[in-house]
Design a protein around this motif. Structure first.
Motif, PDB file in Angstrom:
ATOM      1  N   CYS A 125     -32.952  33.572  64.354  1.00 49.72           N
ATOM      2  CA  CYS A 125     -31.621  33.244  64.723  1.00 49.72           C
ATOM      3  C   CYS A 125     -31.695  31.558  64.924  1.00 49.72           C
ATOM      4  O   CYS A 125     -30.542  31.319  64.642  1.00 49.72           O
ATOM      5  CB  CYS A 125     -31.302  34.017  66.185  1.00 49.72           C
ATOM      6  SG  CYS A 125     -32.521  34.011  67.301  1.00 49.72           S
ATOM      7  N   CYS A 155     -39.784  37.594  64.119  1.00 49.67           N
ATOM      8  CA  CYS A 155     -39.364  38.219  65.398  1.00 49.67           C
ATOM      9  C   CYS A 155     -38.572  39.495  64.972  1.00 49.67           C
ATOM     10  O   CYS A 155     -37.882  39.597  64.266  1.00 49.67           O
ATOM     11  CB  CYS A 155     -38.282  37.177  65.825  1.00 49.67           C
ATOM     12  SG  CYS A 155     -37.456  37.680  67.376  1.00 49.67           S
ATOM     13  N   CYS A 214     -30.271  41.222  70.180  1.00 52.08           N
ATOM     14  CA  CYS A 214     -31.399  41.178  68.918  1.00 52.08           C
ATOM     15  C   CYS A 214     -31.093  42.506  68.249  1.00 52.08           C
ATOM     16  O   CYS A 214     -31.594  42.658  66.995  1.00 52.08           O
ATOM     17  CB  CYS A 214     -32.617  41.484  69.636  1.00 52.08           C
ATOM     18  SG  CYS A 214     -33.194  39.787  70.465  1.00 52.08           S
ATOM     19  N   CYS A 217     -29.502  41.998  64.852  1.00 57.21           N
ATOM     20  CA  CYS A 217     -29.953  40.710  63.849  1.00 57.21           C
ATOM     21  C   CYS A 217     -30.641  41.263  62.641  1.00 57.21           C
ATOM     22  O   CYS A 217     -31.446  42.496  62.762  1.00 57.21           O
ATOM     23  CB  CYS A 217     -31.094  40.243  64.911  1.00 57.21           C
ATOM     24  SG  CYS A 217     -32.156  39.109  64.019  1.00 57.21           S
TER      25      CYS A 217
HETATM   26  S1  SF4 Z   1     -34.184  39.427  67.073  1.00 60.12           S
HETATM   27 FE1  SF4 Z   1     -33.392  38.737  68.791  1.00 60.12          FE
HETATM   28  S2  SF4 Z   1     -34.645  36.557  69.091  1.00 60.12           S
HETATM   29 FE2  SF4 Z   1     -35.183  37.575  67.228  1.00 60.12          FE
HETATM   30  S3  SF4 Z   1     -34.464  36.531  65.595  1.00 60.12           S
HETATM   31 FE3  SF4 Z   1     -33.213  38.137  65.879  1.00 60.12          FE
HETATM   32  S4  SF4 Z   1     -31.414  37.576  67.639  1.00 60.12           S
HETATM   33 FE4  SF4 Z   1     -33.258  36.000  67.284  1.00 60.12          FE
END
Ligand code: SF4
Length: 308
Positions: A125, A155, A214, A217
């Motif tokens: 992110c 991540c 998250c 994401c």
């Molecule tokens: S999981 Fe959370 S911390 Fe990891 S890249 Fe995605 S938004 Fe960012």
């Protein structure tokens, strides 16, 4: 492989050839070695990294905090810092499993810190934020052209600080001050104590502590980094490395020629890209479902979708 791994020019399993550096590193020492090499060669003149309380207390001019507040910073809370030497990079190495707002230092890096060629490491992110600041520089005047090397780390999810506190102190029954290393791998959350104790928590325990943001994401392997890296796919002590952009390719090739890394073809290592792909797919599928559910969350009203 499909779109879940993003675009890349090459992918290998790698580790630093610097044995001293490996002692401080989370996995293969890729981020630390790459930035140390880029600093030496003048490819970057500073790097934004996630440092610790101890680092901030010793180097108050490298962080953006009120100097009197260092006693207030808790152990294992990451603090974005600008480092200019290998020793500083080493002092900041290792994963901290809670939010480090590295992008908050990006503009100031070009202003008060006077950097012209910035290195920045961050989660997927944060790589998105860097690219967005370059393409749509709202509040980021003259910053985009100064970003010389963006390194993304894989991540799956992140945690607020309070969650890490509870996981370590309540679930793992360890004081945060006495923790040497934390790691998520092999389906467990691992906490290593300074006196050699090891506690493992099943990930089903950690789920409710995740940062809710998250769950929408859709990027696991930092698709927008110049280079992205993480432990998954490679054996212990090694990292999986995707070389993605032209900049990433040129820096990686020079670092390889200078003997900074040793590599193995990803096809030759276990568990290899198969596991990376599987986890990327799991993350994206699960989070797409969350996005879908947001459409009908309210009575006759959707929750906002940032992707449209
Ligand atoms: S999981 Fe959370 S911390 Fe990891 S890249 Fe995605 S938004 Fe960012």
């Amino acid at each position: 492989m499909g779109a879940e791994l993003g675009k890349y020019k090459s992918v290998v399993s790698a580790r630093s050839t610097d044995k001293e550096l490996l002692k401080h590193a989370q996995d293969g020492g890729i981020v630390t070695s790459l930035f140390a090499y880029a600093l030496e060669e003048g490819i970057i003149d500073g790097a934004i990294v996630a440092a610790s309380k101890e680092f901030a207390a010793k180097n108050p001019s490298k962080v953006m905090l009120d100097n009197s507040n260092f006693d207030m910073i808790e152990p294992w809370r990451p603090i974005p810092a600008i480092v200019n030497t290998k020793a500083e990079l080493l002092a900041a190495a290792g994963t901290k499993y809670n939010i480090s707002p590295n992008v908050a230092l990006l503009k100031e890096a070009t202003r008060a810190f006077g950097l012209d060629k910035i290195g920045i490491v961050g989660t997927p992110c944060q790589m998105q934020a860097v690219r967005k600041a370059q393409l749509y520089p709202i509040g980021f005047r003259d910053v985009g052209a100064s970003i010389a090397l963006a390194v993304g780390i894989f991540c799956m999810e992140n945690f607020p600080y309070q969650s890490i506190l509870q996981l370590v102190e309540d679930h793992a029954a360890m004081k945060l001050e006495s923790v040497k290393k934390m790691e998520i791998g092999k389906g467990k959350f691992w906490v290593y104590g300074k006196r050699g104790q090891v506690v493992q928590l099943p990930l089903k325990v950690t789920h409710k502590y995740e940062q809710p943001g998250c769950h929408v994401c859709l990027d696991y392997v930092a698709n927008l980094g110049d280079i992205s890296t993480g432990s998954v796919g490679s054996p212990d002590g090694w990292s999986t490395v995707f070389v993605r952009s032209k900049i990433g390719d040129s820096v990686w090739a020079k670092a390889m020629a200078a003997g900074v890394f040793e590599t193995q073809p990803i096809e030759k290592v276990k568990p290899g890209l198969e596991l990376v792909t599987k986890l990327a797919n799991e993350k994206i599928t699960k989070n797409k479902a969350t996005l879908e559910a947001r459409k009908t969350f309210g009575v006759g009203k959707a929750l906002r979708n940032p992707y449209i």
